[in-house]
Motif scaffolding. Structure first.
Motif, PDB file in Angstrom:
ATOM      1  N   ASN A  26      50.699  42.383  42.469  1.00  0.00           N
ATOM      2  CA  ASN A  26      50.674  43.585  41.727  1.00  0.00           C
ATOM      3  C   ASN A  26      49.654  44.515  41.827  1.00  0.00           C
ATOM      4  N   ASN A  27      48.981  43.973  40.479  1.00  0.00           N
ATOM      5  CA  ASN A  27      47.047  44.692  40.214  1.00  0.00           C
ATOM      6  C   ASN A  27      45.956  44.352  40.882  1.00  0.00           C
ATOM      7  N   CYS A  28      45.410  45.489  41.080  1.00  0.00           N
ATOM      8  CA  CYS A  28      43.995  45.429  41.581  1.00  0.00           C
ATOM      9  C   CYS A  28      43.062  45.617  40.059  1.00  0.00           C
ATOM     10  N   ARG A  29      42.636  44.451  39.959  1.00  0.00           N
ATOM     11  CA  ARG A  29      41.466  44.301  38.951  1.00  0.00           C
ATOM     12  C   ARG A  29      40.010  44.213  38.863  1.00  0.00           C
ATOM     13  N   LEU A  30      39.165  44.493  38.141  1.00  0.00           N
ATOM     14  CA  LEU A  30      37.630  44.791  38.666  1.00  0.00           C
ATOM     15  C   LEU A  30      37.059  44.455  37.079  1.00  0.00           C
ATOM     16  N   LEU A  31      35.983  43.666  37.331  1.00  0.00           N
ATOM     17  CA  LEU A  31      35.021  43.505  35.751  1.00  0.00           C
ATOM     18  C   LEU A  31      33.325  43.054  36.168  1.00  0.00           C
ATOM     19  N   ILE A  32      32.840  44.032  35.440  1.00  0.00           N
ATOM     20  CA  ILE A  32      31.555  44.076  36.241  1.00  0.00           C
ATOM     21  C   ILE A  32      31.320  43.480  34.862  1.00  0.00           C
ATOM     22  N   ALA A  33      29.707  42.505  34.478  1.00  0.00           N
ATOM     23  CA  ALA A  33      29.367  41.950  33.257  1.00  0.00           C
ATOM     24  C   ALA A  33      27.749  41.693  33.622  1.00  0.00           C
ATOM     25  N   ARG A  34      26.776  41.151  32.450  1.00  0.00           N
ATOM     26  CA  ARG A  34      25.889  41.020  32.471  1.00  0.00           C
ATOM     27  C   ARG A  34      25.477  39.488  31.795  1.00  0.00           C
ATOM     28  N   ARG A  35      25.208  38.717  32.506  1.00  0.00           N
ATOM     29  CA  ARG A  35      24.556  37.476  31.381  1.00  0.00           C
ATOM     30  C   ARG A  35      24.142  37.231  30.541  1.00  0.00           C
ATOM     31  N   THR A  36      24.523  36.539  28.561  1.00  0.00           N
ATOM     32  CA  THR A  36      23.999  36.974  27.695  1.00  0.00           C
ATOM     33  C   THR A  36      22.617  35.958  27.638  1.00  0.00           C
ATOM     34  N   ALA A  37      22.170  36.186  26.545  1.00  0.00           N
ATOM     35  CA  ALA A  37      20.720  35.046  26.392  1.00  0.00           C
ATOM     36  C   ALA A  37      21.515  33.589  26.276  1.00  0.00           C
ATOM     37  N   ARG A  38      22.711  33.866  25.482  1.00  0.00           N
ATOM     38  CA  ARG A  38      23.316  32.451  25.467  1.00  0.00           C
ATOM     39  C   ARG A  38      23.735  31.897  26.294  1.00  0.00           C
ATOM     40  N   GLY A  39      23.748  30.488  26.784  1.00  0.00           N
ATOM     41  CA  GLY A  39      24.367  29.761  27.399  1.00  0.00           C
ATOM     42  C   GLY A  39      26.095  29.412  27.386  1.00  0.00           C
ATOM     43  N   ASP A  40      26.205  29.283  26.384  1.00  0.00           N
ATOM     44  CA  ASP A  40      27.310  28.575  25.792  1.00  0.00           C
ATOM     45  C   ASP A  40      28.967  29.266  26.683  1.00  0.00           C
ATOM     46  N   CYS A  41      29.551  29.276  25.961  1.00  0.00           N
ATOM     47  CA  CYS A  41      31.072  29.197  27.215  1.00  0.00           C
ATOM     48  C   CYS A  41      31.168  30.730  26.053  1.00  0.00           C
ATOM     49  N   ALA A  42      32.087  30.354  25.291  1.00  0.00           N
ATOM     50  CA  ALA A  42      31.968  31.365  23.885  1.00  0.00           C
ATOM     51  C   ALA A  42      31.397  32.853  24.922  1.00  0.00           C
ATOM     52  N   SER A  43      29.918  33.270  25.165  1.00  0.00           N
ATOM     53  CA  SER A  43      29.620  34.079  24.808  1.00  0.00           C
ATOM     54  C   SER A  43      28.563  34.453  26.099  1.00  0.00           C
ATOM     55  N   ASP A  44      29.038  33.522  27.344  1.00  0.00           N
ATOM     56  CA  ASP A  44      28.351  33.887  28.826  1.00  0.00           C
ATOM     57  C   ASP A  44      27.957  34.710  29.460  1.00  0.00           C
ATOM     58  N   PHE A  45      28.759  35.678  29.326  1.00  0.00           N
ATOM     59  CA  PHE A  45      29.154  37.246  30.088  1.00  0.00           C
ATOM     60  C   PHE A  45      29.285  38.239  28.994  1.00  0.00           C
ATOM     61  N   GLN A  46      28.752  39.701  28.983  1.00  0.00           N
ATOM     62  CA  GLN A  46      29.616  40.825  28.654  1.00  0.00           C
ATOM     63  C   GLN A  46      29.497  41.714  28.930  1.00  0.00           C
ATOM     64  N   VAL A  47      30.835  41.962  29.404  1.00  0.00           N
ATOM     65  CA  VAL A  47      31.605  43.501  30.272  1.00  0.00           C
ATOM     66  C   VAL A  47      30.780  44.308  29.628  1.00  0.00           C
ATOM     67  N   ILE A  48      30.384  45.589  30.859  1.00  0.00           N
ATOM     68  CA  ILE A  48      29.929  46.558  30.806  1.00  0.00           C
ATOM     69  C   ILE A  48      30.564  47.369  31.171  1.00  0.00           C
ATOM     70  N   ASP A  49      31.286  47.127  31.803  1.00  0.00           N
ATOM     71  CA  ASP A  49      32.448  47.848  33.093  1.00  0.00           C
ATOM     72  C   ASP A  49      33.819  47.259  33.322  1.00  0.00           C
ATOM     73  N   ALA A  50      35.063  47.688  33.977  1.00  0.00           N
ATOM     74  CA  ALA A  50      36.185  47.113  34.656  1.00  0.00           C
ATOM     75  C   ALA A  50      37.010  48.494  34.384  1.00  0.00           C
ATOM     76  N   PHE A  51      38.090  47.969  35.665  1.00  0.00           N
ATOM     77  CA  PHE A  51      38.460  48.290  36.106  1.00  0.00           C
ATOM     78  C   PHE A  51      40.158  47.978  36.468  1.00  0.00           C
ATOM     79  N   SER A  52      41.746  48.904  36.446  1.00  0.00           N
ATOM     80  CA  SER A  52      42.853  48.232  36.723  1.00  0.00           C
ATOM     81  C   SER A  52      43.647  49.328  36.790  1.00  0.00           C
ATOM     82  N   ARG A  53      44.554  49.014  37.865  1.00  0.00           N
ATOM     83  CA  ARG A  53      45.071  49.374  38.699  1.00  0.00           C
ATOM     84  C   ARG A  53      46.422  49.307  39.448  1.00  0.00           C
TER      85      ARG A  53
END
Length: 357
Positions: A26-53
Protein backbone atom coordinates in the motif's frame (compact mmCIF):
# COMPACT_ATOMS: atom_id res chain seq x y z
CA UNK A 1 21.81 11.42 -17.74
CA UNK A 2 21.12 7.85 -16.50
CA UNK A 3 19.67 6.92 -13.14
CA UNK A 4 21.93 6.93 -10.11
CA UNK A 5 23.11 3.49 -8.99
CA UNK A 6 21.73 2.62 -5.54
CA UNK A 7 22.61 -1.06 -5.84
CA UNK A 8 24.05 -3.48 -3.34
CA UNK A 9 27.71 -2.68 -3.91
CA UNK A 10 29.66 -2.89 -0.59
CA UNK A 11 30.15 0.52 0.97
CA UNK A 12 33.18 2.02 2.64
CA UNK A 13 32.66 2.28 6.37
CA UNK A 14 32.24 6.03 6.68
CA UNK A 15 29.65 7.68 8.87
CA UNK A 16 27.47 9.39 6.31
CA UNK A 17 23.69 9.28 6.30
CA UNK A 18 21.95 5.91 6.24
CA UNK A 19 18.61 5.20 4.60
CA UNK A 20 15.89 2.56 4.74
CA UNK A 21 13.22 2.24 2.07
CA UNK A 22 10.16 0.03 2.43
CA UNK A 23 7.95 -0.52 -0.61
CA UNK A 24 4.83 -2.24 0.66
CA UNK A 25 1.59 -3.32 -0.92
CA UNK A 26 0.00 0.00 0.00
CA UNK A 27 2.73 2.48 0.92
CA UNK A 28 6.16 3.62 -0.15
CA UNK A 29 8.15 4.84 2.85
CA UNK A 30 11.67 6.19 3.26
CA UNK A 31 13.74 7.19 6.30
CA UNK A 32 17.10 8.93 6.08
CA UNK A 33 19.06 9.12 9.32
CA UNK A 34 22.40 9.88 10.89
CA UNK A 35 24.00 7.82 13.59
CA UNK A 36 24.07 9.47 16.99
CA UNK A 37 27.08 9.63 19.26
CA UNK A 38 25.45 7.27 21.74
CA UNK A 39 25.29 3.62 20.83
CA UNK A 40 22.33 2.62 22.96
CA UNK A 41 19.23 1.37 21.19
CA UNK A 42 17.04 4.24 22.36
CA UNK A 43 19.05 6.83 20.47
CA UNK A 44 21.19 5.05 17.89
CA UNK A 45 20.04 7.24 14.98
CA UNK A 46 18.40 10.58 14.32
CA UNK A 47 15.99 10.96 11.41
CA UNK A 48 16.93 13.83 9.10
CA UNK A 49 14.45 13.23 6.28
CA UNK A 50 11.41 11.07 5.60
CA UNK A 51 8.93 10.33 2.86
CA UNK A 52 5.65 8.42 2.75
CA UNK A 53 3.13 8.04 -0.04
CA UNK A 54 0.18 5.72 -0.60
CA UNK A 55 0.83 3.95 -3.92
CA UNK A 56 -1.48 0.90 -3.67
CA UNK A 57 0.99 -1.28 -5.54
CA UNK A 58 -1.10 -4.36 -4.78
CA UNK A 59 -4.38 -2.93 -6.07
CA UNK A 60 -6.20 -5.67 -8.01
CA UNK A 61 -3.43 -8.20 -7.38
CA UNK A 62 -5.73 -10.72 -5.68
CA UNK A 63 -7.89 -10.93 -8.79
CA UNK A 64 -5.27 -10.80 -11.54
CA UNK A 65 -2.14 -12.19 -9.91
CA UNK A 66 -0.22 -9.29 -11.48
CA UNK A 67 0.80 -5.74 -10.64
CA UNK A 68 -1.21 -3.38 -12.82
CA UNK A 69 0.46 -0.82 -15.06
CA UNK A 70 -1.21 2.02 -13.14
CA UNK A 71 -0.02 0.68 -9.78
CA UNK A 72 3.54 0.22 -11.02
CA UNK A 73 3.56 3.75 -12.46
CA UNK A 74 2.45 5.16 -9.08
CA UNK A 75 5.16 3.21 -7.28
CA UNK A 76 7.92 4.20 -9.70
CA UNK A 77 6.94 7.87 -9.38
CA UNK A 78 7.19 7.65 -5.59
CA UNK A 79 10.48 5.73 -5.76
CA UNK A 80 11.91 8.41 -8.04
CA UNK A 81 11.21 10.97 -5.32
CA UNK A 82 13.04 8.70 -2.87
CA UNK A 83 16.04 8.37 -5.19
CA UNK A 84 16.24 12.16 -5.50
CA UNK A 85 16.20 12.53 -1.71
CA UNK A 86 18.98 9.96 -1.33
CA UNK A 87 21.14 11.84 -3.81
CA UNK A 88 20.48 15.26 -2.27
CA UNK A 89 21.24 14.02 1.25
CA UNK A 90 24.47 12.32 0.23
CA UNK A 91 23.38 8.96 1.60
CA UNK A 92 26.28 6.53 1.88
CA UNK A 93 24.33 3.35 2.61
CA UNK A 94 20.74 2.39 1.79
CA UNK A 95 18.75 -0.80 1.97
CA UNK A 96 15.57 -0.91 -0.10
CA UNK A 97 13.08 -3.72 0.48
CA UNK A 98 9.83 -4.82 -1.12
CA UNK A 99 7.28 -7.07 0.53
CA UNK A 100 4.07 -9.02 -0.17
CA UNK A 101 2.93 -7.46 -3.45
CA UNK A 102 6.27 -8.14 -5.11
CA UNK A 103 6.49 -11.59 -3.53
CA UNK A 104 3.08 -12.58 -4.85
CA UNK A 105 2.90 -10.92 -8.27
CA UNK A 106 3.68 -12.91 -11.40
CA UNK A 107 5.35 -9.86 -12.90
CA UNK A 108 7.15 -8.88 -9.69
CA UNK A 109 10.64 -9.59 -11.10
CA UNK A 110 9.91 -7.44 -14.17
CA UNK A 111 8.82 -4.60 -11.91
CA UNK A 112 11.99 -4.89 -9.81
CA UNK A 113 14.09 -4.59 -12.98
CA UNK A 114 12.07 -1.58 -14.15
CA UNK A 115 12.60 0.16 -10.79
CA UNK A 116 16.35 -0.32 -11.05
CA UNK A 117 16.49 0.86 -14.67
CA UNK A 118 14.45 4.01 -13.99
CA UNK A 119 15.55 5.00 -10.47
CA UNK A 120 18.78 3.18 -9.68
CA UNK A 121 17.16 1.59 -6.61
CA UNK A 122 17.84 -2.12 -6.15
CA UNK A 123 14.80 -3.51 -4.35
CA UNK A 124 15.37 -6.59 -2.22
CA UNK A 125 12.21 -8.72 -2.11
CA UNK A 126 12.38 -10.02 1.45
CA UNK A 127 10.75 -13.12 2.91
CA UNK A 128 7.89 -12.94 5.44
CA UNK A 129 10.34 -14.15 8.10
CA UNK A 130 12.73 -11.27 7.38
CA UNK A 131 9.82 -8.83 7.33
CA UNK A 132 8.72 -10.04 10.77
CA UNK A 133 12.27 -9.82 12.14
CA UNK A 134 12.73 -6.25 10.91
CA UNK A 135 9.36 -5.18 12.32
CA UNK A 136 10.30 -6.49 15.77
CA UNK A 137 13.74 -4.91 15.59
CA UNK A 138 12.19 -1.58 14.64
CA UNK A 139 9.79 -1.68 17.60
CA UNK A 140 12.12 -3.19 20.18
CA UNK A 141 12.51 -0.09 22.34
CA UNK A 142 8.75 -0.20 23.03
CA UNK A 143 8.76 -3.82 24.23
CA UNK A 144 8.29 -4.14 27.99
CA UNK A 145 11.33 -6.11 29.22
CA UNK A 146 9.34 -7.38 32.20
CA UNK A 147 6.46 -8.78 30.16
CA UNK A 148 6.26 -12.56 30.11
CA UNK A 149 4.69 -12.64 26.63
CA UNK A 150 4.45 -9.94 23.99
CA UNK A 151 2.62 -10.21 20.68
CA UNK A 152 4.20 -7.85 18.14
CA UNK A 153 2.37 -7.33 14.86
CA UNK A 154 2.64 -5.20 11.76
CA UNK A 155 -0.52 -4.87 9.64
CA UNK A 156 0.60 -4.33 6.07
CA UNK A 157 -1.14 -3.84 2.77
CA UNK A 158 -0.83 -7.42 1.54
CA UNK A 159 0.05 -9.41 4.64
CA UNK A 160 0.25 -9.13 8.42
CA UNK A 161 3.31 -10.32 10.31
CA UNK A 162 2.73 -11.54 13.87
CA UNK A 163 5.50 -12.52 16.30
CA UNK A 164 5.15 -14.00 19.78
CA UNK A 165 8.01 -13.07 22.11
CA UNK A 166 8.68 -14.61 25.52
CA UNK A 167 10.86 -13.56 28.43
CA UNK A 168 13.26 -16.39 29.20
CA UNK A 169 15.48 -16.89 32.23
CA UNK A 170 19.16 -16.44 31.50
CA UNK A 171 21.58 -19.30 31.94
CA UNK A 172 24.24 -19.40 34.68
CA UNK A 173 23.16 -16.22 36.38
CA UNK A 174 22.80 -14.17 33.22
CA UNK A 175 19.92 -11.65 33.00
CA UNK A 176 16.62 -12.72 31.39
CA UNK A 177 16.41 -12.57 27.60
CA UNK A 178 13.50 -11.93 25.26
CA UNK A 179 13.25 -14.50 22.50
CA UNK A 180 10.89 -15.38 19.67
CA UNK A 181 8.62 -18.33 20.43
CA UNK A 182 6.54 -18.36 17.25
CA UNK A 183 5.56 -16.23 14.29
CA UNK A 184 2.82 -16.25 11.67
CA UNK A 185 2.57 -14.46 8.34
CA UNK A 186 -1.13 -13.88 7.71
CA UNK A 187 -1.74 -13.56 3.94
CA UNK A 188 -4.15 -10.67 4.44
CA UNK A 189 -3.44 -6.96 4.67
CA UNK A 190 -5.59 -3.86 4.37
CA UNK A 191 -5.53 -3.86 0.56
CA UNK A 192 -5.89 -7.59 -0.10
CA UNK A 193 -8.52 -8.13 2.62
CA UNK A 194 -10.48 -5.02 1.68
CA UNK A 195 -10.81 -6.27 -1.91
CA UNK A 196 -12.64 -9.41 -0.73
CA UNK A 197 -15.74 -7.36 0.13
CA UNK A 198 -17.74 -4.66 -1.71
CA UNK A 199 -16.79 -1.08 -1.02
CA UNK A 200 -20.21 -0.49 0.53
CA UNK A 201 -22.66 -3.24 1.45
CA UNK A 202 -25.51 -0.72 1.54
CA UNK A 203 -26.84 -0.93 5.10
CA UNK A 204 -25.37 -0.91 8.58
CA UNK A 205 -26.27 -4.57 9.15
CA UNK A 206 -24.73 -5.61 5.83
CA UNK A 207 -21.58 -3.61 6.52
CA UNK A 208 -21.15 -5.28 9.92
CA UNK A 209 -21.66 -8.69 8.31
CA UNK A 210 -18.94 -7.82 5.78
CA UNK A 211 -16.65 -6.76 8.62
CA UNK A 212 -17.29 -10.04 10.46
CA UNK A 213 -16.38 -12.04 7.34
CA UNK A 214 -13.10 -10.16 6.99
CA UNK A 215 -12.28 -10.74 10.65
CA UNK A 216 -13.05 -14.45 10.21
CA UNK A 217 -10.67 -14.76 7.24
CA UNK A 218 -7.86 -13.43 9.38
CA UNK A 219 -8.75 -15.38 12.53
CA UNK A 220 -8.37 -18.76 10.84
CA UNK A 221 -4.71 -18.01 10.11
CA UNK A 222 -4.09 -17.08 13.76
CA UNK A 223 -5.19 -20.43 15.22
CA UNK A 224 -1.61 -21.74 15.59
CA UNK A 225 -0.85 -18.77 17.85
CA UNK A 226 -4.10 -19.05 19.78
CA UNK A 227 -3.10 -22.50 20.98
CA UNK A 228 0.16 -21.08 22.41
CA UNK A 229 -1.43 -18.21 24.32
CA UNK A 230 -2.51 -18.85 27.87
CA UNK A 231 -3.23 -15.94 30.16
CA UNK A 232 -2.46 -12.33 29.52
CA UNK A 233 -0.20 -11.22 26.69
CA UNK A 234 1.11 -7.73 25.99
CA UNK A 235 0.16 -6.32 22.59
CA UNK A 236 2.43 -4.08 20.51
CA UNK A 237 0.99 -3.00 17.18
CA UNK A 238 2.60 -1.20 14.27
CA UNK A 239 0.97 0.07 11.07
CA UNK A 240 -1.11 2.90 9.70
CA UNK A 241 -4.22 1.10 10.92
CA UNK A 242 -3.04 1.04 14.53
CA UNK A 243 -1.76 4.62 14.56
CA UNK A 244 -4.88 5.94 12.82
CA UNK A 245 -7.24 4.21 15.26
CA UNK A 246 -5.13 5.32 18.22
CA UNK A 247 -5.19 8.93 17.02
CA UNK A 248 -8.97 8.81 16.53
CA UNK A 249 -9.41 7.21 19.94
CA UNK A 250 -7.39 10.02 21.53
CA UNK A 251 -9.58 12.60 19.81
CA UNK A 252 -6.65 14.39 18.20
CA UNK A 253 -7.68 17.12 15.74
CA UNK A 254 -4.78 16.06 13.53
CA UNK A 255 -2.22 13.30 13.64
CA UNK A 256 0.67 13.92 16.05
CA UNK A 257 3.38 11.26 16.00
CA UNK A 258 4.91 12.51 19.24
CA UNK A 259 1.67 11.75 21.08
CA UNK A 260 0.76 8.54 19.27
CA UNK A 261 4.05 6.64 19.10
CA UNK A 262 4.54 4.68 22.31
CA UNK A 263 1.07 5.50 23.64
CA UNK A 264 -1.35 2.98 25.15
CA UNK A 265 -4.94 2.38 24.08
CA UNK A 266 -7.58 0.26 25.78
CA UNK A 267 -8.38 -2.69 23.53
CA UNK A 268 -12.11 -2.42 24.36
CA UNK A 269 -12.07 1.17 23.11
CA UNK A 270 -10.31 0.18 19.89
CA UNK A 271 -12.84 -2.59 19.21
CA UNK A 272 -15.76 -0.22 19.83
CA UNK A 273 -14.19 2.35 17.49
CA UNK A 274 -13.61 -0.33 14.86
CA UNK A 275 -17.28 -1.33 14.93
CA UNK A 276 -18.33 2.31 14.68
CA UNK A 277 -16.17 2.82 11.59
CA UNK A 278 -17.30 -0.45 10.00
CA UNK A 279 -20.97 0.50 10.35
CA UNK A 280 -20.53 3.77 8.43
CA UNK A 281 -20.60 4.32 4.70
CA UNK A 282 -17.34 5.11 2.85
CA UNK A 283 -18.39 8.75 2.47
CA UNK A 284 -19.10 9.04 6.19
CA UNK A 285 -15.70 7.57 7.04
CA UNK A 286 -13.96 9.82 4.52
CA UNK A 287 -15.43 12.87 6.26
CA UNK A 288 -13.73 11.94 9.56
CA UNK A 289 -10.55 14.00 10.17
CA UNK A 290 -7.64 11.60 10.27
CA UNK A 291 -9.28 9.08 7.93
CA UNK A 292 -10.01 10.90 4.68
CA UNK A 293 -10.64 9.41 1.26
CA UNK A 294 -7.26 7.66 1.10
CA UNK A 295 -8.02 5.47 4.11
CA UNK A 296 -11.83 5.30 4.04
CA UNK A 297 -11.89 1.79 2.56
CA UNK A 298 -8.66 0.53 4.08
CA UNK A 299 -9.37 1.40 7.71
CA UNK A 300 -12.22 -1.10 8.01
CA UNK A 301 -10.15 -4.00 6.71
CA UNK A 302 -7.34 -2.95 9.03
CA UNK A 303 -9.75 -2.76 11.97
CA UNK A 304 -10.98 -6.30 11.22
CA UNK A 305 -7.38 -7.56 11.29
CA UNK A 306 -6.72 -5.68 14.52
CA UNK A 307 -9.79 -7.10 16.27
CA UNK A 308 -8.83 -10.64 15.25
CA UNK A 309 -5.43 -10.05 16.86
CA UNK A 310 -6.94 -8.54 20.00
CA UNK A 311 -9.14 -11.61 20.34
CA UNK A 312 -6.07 -13.82 20.66
CA UNK A 313 -5.31 -12.87 24.26
CA UNK A 314 -6.69 -11.22 27.35
CA UNK A 315 -4.88 -7.93 26.85
CA UNK A 316 -6.58 -4.90 28.39
CA UNK A 317 -4.46 -2.47 26.41
CA UNK A 318 -2.30 -2.18 23.31
CA UNK A 319 0.90 -0.23 22.90
CA UNK A 320 1.04 1.78 19.69
CA UNK A 321 4.14 1.92 17.49
CA UNK A 322 4.60 4.49 14.75
CA UNK A 323 7.68 2.63 13.61
CA UNK A 324 8.51 -0.71 12.08
CA UNK A 325 10.43 -2.13 9.12
CA UNK A 326 12.35 1.03 8.21
CA UNK A 327 13.62 1.49 11.76
CA UNK A 328 14.48 -2.20 11.86
CA UNK A 329 16.51 -1.85 8.67
CA UNK A 330 18.43 1.12 10.09
CA UNK A 331 19.22 -0.74 13.31
CA UNK A 332 20.38 -3.82 11.42
CA UNK A 333 22.63 -1.64 9.24
CA UNK A 334 24.13 0.01 12.31
CA UNK A 335 24.68 -3.36 13.99
CA UNK A 336 26.36 -4.70 10.84
CA UNK A 337 28.61 -1.65 10.61
CA UNK A 338 29.58 -1.99 14.27
CA UNK A 339 30.40 -5.68 13.89
CA UNK A 340 32.63 -4.95 10.89
CA UNK A 341 34.40 -2.16 12.76
CA UNK A 342 34.89 -4.45 15.74
CA UNK A 343 36.38 -7.10 13.49
CA UNK A 344 38.87 -4.64 12.06
CA UNK A 345 36.86 -2.33 9.85
CA UNK A 346 38.77 -3.07 6.68
CA UNK A 347 36.88 -3.02 3.41
CA UNK A 348 36.91 -6.34 1.56
CA UNK A 349 39.57 -6.52 -1.19
CA UNK A 350 38.17 -5.47 -4.50
CA UNK A 351 35.06 -3.83 -3.03
CA UNK A 352 34.02 -0.68 -4.82
CA UNK A 353 32.61 2.42 -3.12
CA UNK A 354 28.86 2.71 -3.44
CA UNK A 355 25.63 2.30 -1.54
CA UNK A 356 24.91 -0.90 0.33
CA UNK A 357 21.45 -2.37 0.37
Amino acid sequence: MGAADFSAAPAPLRRGPLAALDLGTNNCRLLIARRTARGDCASDFQVIDAFSRIVRLGEGLMQSGRLSDEAMDRAVTALSVCADKLARRGVTQVRSVATEACRRAENGPDFIRRVYDETGLALDVITPAEEARLAVLGCQTLIDPDAHRTLVFDIGGGSTEVVLLERRHGRRGRPPMIGMTAWVSVPWGVVSLGETEPADSGSEAARMASYARMKGRVAQHLEPLRRLLRGEVHLLGASGTVTTLASLNMGLPQYDRRRVDGSFAATADLVALSHSLAARSPDERAAIPGVGSDRADLVVAGAAILEALIDLGAAPQLRVADRGIREGILRSMIAREDSIRTAGGARRPGAQPGLAR
